[in-house]
Scaffold this motif. Structure first.
Motif, PDB file in Angstrom:
ATOM      1  N   HIS A 196      22.673  -8.762  52.197  1.00  0.00           N
ATOM      2  CA  HIS A 196      21.388  -8.059  52.082  1.00  0.00           C
ATOM      3  C   HIS A 196      21.506  -6.547  52.292  1.00  0.00           C
ATOM      4  O   HIS A 196      20.880  -5.775  51.570  1.00  0.00           O
ATOM      5  N   VAL A 197      22.292  -6.130  53.286  1.00  0.00           N
ATOM      6  CA  VAL A 197      22.362  -4.706  53.608  1.00  0.00           C
ATOM      7  C   VAL A 197      23.367  -3.963  52.742  1.00  0.00           C
ATOM      8  O   VAL A 197      23.067  -2.914  52.150  1.00  0.00           O
ATOM      9  N   LEU A 198      24.576  -4.520  52.620  1.00  0.00           N
ATOM     10  CA  LEU A 198      25.617  -3.815  51.868  1.00  0.00           C
ATOM     11  C   LEU A 198      25.462  -3.971  50.358  1.00  0.00           C
ATOM     12  O   LEU A 198      25.646  -3.015  49.604  1.00  0.00           O
ATOM     13  N   PHE A 199      25.159  -5.196  49.929  1.00  0.00           N
ATOM     14  CA  PHE A 199      25.131  -5.449  48.488  1.00  0.00           C
ATOM     15  C   PHE A 199      23.750  -5.293  47.848  1.00  0.00           C
ATOM     16  O   PHE A 199      23.617  -4.832  46.730  1.00  0.00           O
ATOM     17  N   ASN A 200      22.707  -5.667  48.593  1.00  0.00           N
ATOM     18  CA  ASN A 200      21.356  -5.620  48.017  1.00  0.00           C
ATOM     19  C   ASN A 200      20.550  -4.395  48.458  1.00  0.00           C
ATOM     20  O   ASN A 200      19.398  -4.241  48.067  1.00  0.00           O
TER      21      ASN A 200
END
Length: 599
Positions: free
Chosen positions: A201-205
Motif C-alpha cells: 500500500h505505501v511503497l507500491f500504491n
C-alpha cells in the motif's frame, strides 16, 4: 525360570511394565508358581479371590452363570476386579491344564497404592483403558509436541493500535516493541497489518504513510487459543498458508505465534511441502510436491502421532493439490462458475494414503456443461498420474453424472429419496460427506441443506440407510477370540466401516453438519444421542483400527487387512476390545433404527 527371566516375562505384560524396577522386583519375589487341573474353579461368587493369576500355559474361561464370556491364555492375567472390590459376579474355571504365577492379594493391592499409573489401568472403564494402553504403545519423542500447548511456545509481544492511528505511529510502536506485525482494533473485531501489507500500500500504491492504518488492515485475522495444541497451530499455518497466528486467551490477545518459532519447536516437513505446492509453476512440480506426502505420514506415524491428526494434516495438503491443479487446468472464467468437491473419506478429512478418487463438479445453472467436460477428463487423468487411483464406481468429475448443473444435482437429491435403490443410498452417504475444495462453496452448501431437508420424517429411508452397518460380521468370536482368515483380519469391514457409517447415519438423522467422524461422535454425545463414556470408547476403537491398518500399510503396502502375526500382545488386546465396542455399537444402531424390521 530364573528370577531374571521371571521379571522379563512379567514386564512384557502390560501394565506391569509401568512398575519401577524396585516395584517389579517386589512383585516377582511375591509370586509363586501353581498348577491346576481342568475344570477346577479358581474364582466364583462364592469363592473369594486370593490371587492375581498370570498364565504361563493353559486356558481359563470366564463365565456368567453358564455362559462363557472370555477365554484367557498365555500372558493374560485375571481377575484384578475381584481383588480390588472383594467379590466377583463371574466364575473363572480352568479349561485346559493350567500352569500360572500367583500374586497374592496384599502384594497386588500394595502395588496399586505405590504406582498411580498401574492403579489407573485396573480401575478405569474400557474406553479409558484402551486410551491408556495406546498412550503407552505410541508415546515417543513426538508426544511432547502433541501434548504441547500454544502458550508453551515462544510468543511475540503484540503491537495493538486503534484504527485511527497513523501508519507511521504504528510503525514506531512496532519497532519499539520489536513486533513482527501490527494488530488493529476495528469496529468489527481485529485486523492485522504485516510488512507485506505496508509494502503493497505505501511503497507500491502510494498510500499516505501518515493516513490511518485501519483502512489497510486485513480482516478477519486468523487466531488460536493459548490453550489449544501446537499441532492445531501447525494445521492452521498449513491450511491458510500464513506466517503468523494471533494468540487469544479469555477474549484478549496475548501474543503472536510465528511460523518459524513453531517450526523451530518441531521441525516438520509438512510446511515445506505446502510451500512447494503453493510455488509449483507446472503440473510436474505439483506432482513432485504431492509425492512427498508418504514421507510425512511415515514420519508422523513413527513418532506416535494420532491417526486423526495425521489425516487432518494430509487432507489439508491434498486440498491444496486439488485446488492448485483445478486452477492450472481450468480457465478462470469457468473455474469461478463451478464448485469442485471431494467426497467419501477425503470429504470427511480422514484419508491418509492416496485412495480411490471420490470427486464431483457442481456447475452454475446456465453455464455450458460441455465446456467443462474436456477439462474434467484431464483433471481425473492427472490425479491418476499423481497416484490417486480411479474410483471403481466411477465417482469422478470425468463422469457426466458427477459433472453437471446445480439444478441437475437438485433433481438427483429428490430422486435419491424417492423409492431409493442401494446405489441411491450410497450416493446420499458420499454426498453427505462432501467438502468444497475450490470454486463457489455456496453451491454445495445449498445442495447439502436440501439434502438435510429431505431427511425429515424419513424413518424408513434412515433404516435402509443405516442397514449396511450389519453387512459384515465383526471378526470376534463368542469367547472373545479374534476370527481371522489365514491369520489376517479386514479391519475396514470389521471395524472402521460400521463405526464410520453408523455415526454418519446418526449424524444425517440429526442433521449434524460436522464433516469428520470424530467430530460427529462428539456432537452426538453433546446432544445426548450417545452416552459420553460410549462416545469416547468409539473414538478410541476407531483410532485403534486406523492406527493398526496404517502401520500395516506403511510396512507392507496398501490394503485393509491386518496380519495378527505382526501384532504384539497389547495390540491384540486393543483389537479385541475395539471389536467388542463395535458389537455394542451395532446393537445400539439395530435398536435405534429398528434394523431388525428392515426387509
Amino acid at each position: 525360570m530364573s528370577m531374571h527371566d521371571l521379571e522379563a516375562f512379567v514386564r512384557s505384560i502390560y501394565p506391569f511394565e509401568l512398575l519401577s524396577k524396585n516395584e517389579l522386583s517386589k512383585a516377582t519375589r511375591a509370586m509363586n508358581i501353581a498348577y491346576y487341573k481342568k475344570d477346577e474353579i479358581l474364582i466364583s461368587p462364592s469363592k473369594t479371590a486370593s490371587f492375581l493369576y498370570i498364565i504361563l500355559k493353559g486356558e481359563v474361561g470366564e463365565f456368567s452363570e453358564d455362559e462363557l464370556l472370555k477365554v484367557y491364555s498365555k500372558s493374560n492375567s485375571f481377575d484384578a476386579d475381584a481383588l480390588i472390590y472383594g467379590q466377583s459376579a463371574k466364575q473363572f474355571k480352568v479349561l485346559e491344564e493350567l500352569i500360572c504365577y500367583e500374586l497374592d492379594k496384599a502384594s497386588f493391592l500394595a502395588l496399586l497404592d505405590s504406582n498411580e499409573a498401574f492403579k489407573a489401568y485396573f480401575i478405569q472403564d474400557l474406553a479409558n483403558k484402551i486410551h491408556s494402553a495406546k498412550q503407552r504403545e505410541y508415546t515417543t519423542e513426538l508426544s511432547g509436541f502433541m501434548m504441547a500447548l500454544v502458550r508453551e511456545c515462544y510468543l511475540h509481544t503484540p503491537t495493538i493500535v486503534e484504527k485511527e492511528c497513523s501508519i507511521m505511529e504504528a510503525l514506531r510502536e512496532m519497532e519499539a516493541k520489536k513486533s513482527s506485525c501490527i494488530v488493529v482494533r476495528l469496529e468489527e473485531g481485529y485486523g492485522i497489518v504485516t510488512d507485506s501489507v505496508i509494502r503493497k500500500h505505501v511503497l507500491f500504491n502510494g498510500y499516505d504513510k501518515h493516513a490511518s492504518i485501519g483502512a489497510i488492515a486485513l480482516y478477519p485475522l486468523i487466531g488460536i487459543e493459548a490453550s489449544d495444541y501446537l499441532f492445531n497451530a501447525l494445521l492452521s499455518f498449513t491450511k491458510h498458508a500464513i506466517k503468523r497466528l494471533v494468540v487469544m486467551e479469555h477474549g484478549k490477545i496475548i501474543g503472536i505465534l510465528e511460523q518459524l518459532d513453531l517450526l523451530s519447536y518441531f521441525a516438520n516437513h509438512s510446511y515445506l511441502v505446502a510451500v512447494k505446492i503453493k510455488k509449483a509453476g507446472s503440473i510436474e512440480e505439483l506432482k513432485e510436491a504431492s509425492g512427498d506426502f508418504i514421507h510425512i505420514i511415515t514420519k508422523l506415524h513413527v513418532k506416535g502421532t494420532k491417526v486423526d491428526y495425521i489425516a487432518k494434516l494430509i487432507s489439508e495438503l491434498n486440498a491444496k493439490v486439488y485446488e492448485k491443479l483445478y486452477s492450472m487446468i481450468l480457465p478462470e472464467h469457468l473455474a469461478s462458475k463451478a464448485c469442485l468437491v471431494v467426497m467419501g473419506s477425503e470429504g470427511r478429512k480422514e484419508q491418509l494414503l492416496k485412495t480411490d478418487q471420490d470427486n464431483a463438479l457442481i456447475i452454475e445453472n446456465g453455464m455450458d456443461v460441455s465446456l467443462y467436460e474436456p477439462y474434467m477428463k484431464r483433471l481425473s487423468e492427472t490425479l491418476i498420474d499423481f497416484g490417486y487411483p480411479p474410483c471403481e464406481g466411477n465417482i469422478m468429475v470425468s463422469n457426466p453424472y458427477w459433472c453437471k448443473h446445480k439444478s441437475a444435482y437438485h433433481k438427483e437429491i429428490e430422486r435419491w429419496f424417492d423409492a431409493p435403490s442401494m446405489e441411491d443410498v450410497m450416493h446420499v452417504a458420499i454426498f453427505f460427506d462432501a467438502h468444497t475444495i475450490a470454486g463457489d462453496a455456496s453451491m454445495l452448501s445449498e445442495l447439502k441443506a436440501e439434502l438435510l431437508r429431505h431427511v425429515e420424517a424419513q424413518t424408513t429411508f434412515m433404516a435402509h440407510f443405516a442397514m449396511p452397518v450389519l453387512a459384515f460380521e465383526t471378526p470376534i468370536g463368542f469367547f472373545a477370540n479374534l476370527i481371522a482368515k489365514e491369520n489376517k483380519i479386514d479391519v475396514k469391514k470389521g471395524g472402521i466401516f460400521p463405526i464410520v457409517h453408523g455415526i454418519r447415519s446418526l449424524a444425517l438423522e440429526q442433521k449434524i453438519e460436522v464433516g469428520d467422524t470424530v467430530g460427529r461422535i462428539k456432537k452426538l454425545a453433546h446432544i445426548g444421542v450417545l452416552e459420553s463414556d460410549f462416545s469416547g470408547a468409539l473414538i478410541e476403537a476407531l483410532d485403534t483400527f486406523l492406527n493398526l491398518r496404517l502401520k500395516e500399510q506403511l510396512q507392507r503396502g496398501f490394503g485393509n487387512h491386518v496380519n495378527l502375526e505382526h501384532l504384539n500382545e497389547l495390540e491384540l488386546e486393543l483389537l479385541k476390545d475395539s471389536f467388542k465396542i463395535v458389537n455394542k455399537f451395532k446393537k445400539f444402531l439395530t435398536h435405534h433404527f429398528k434394523l431388525s424390521m428392515v426387509s
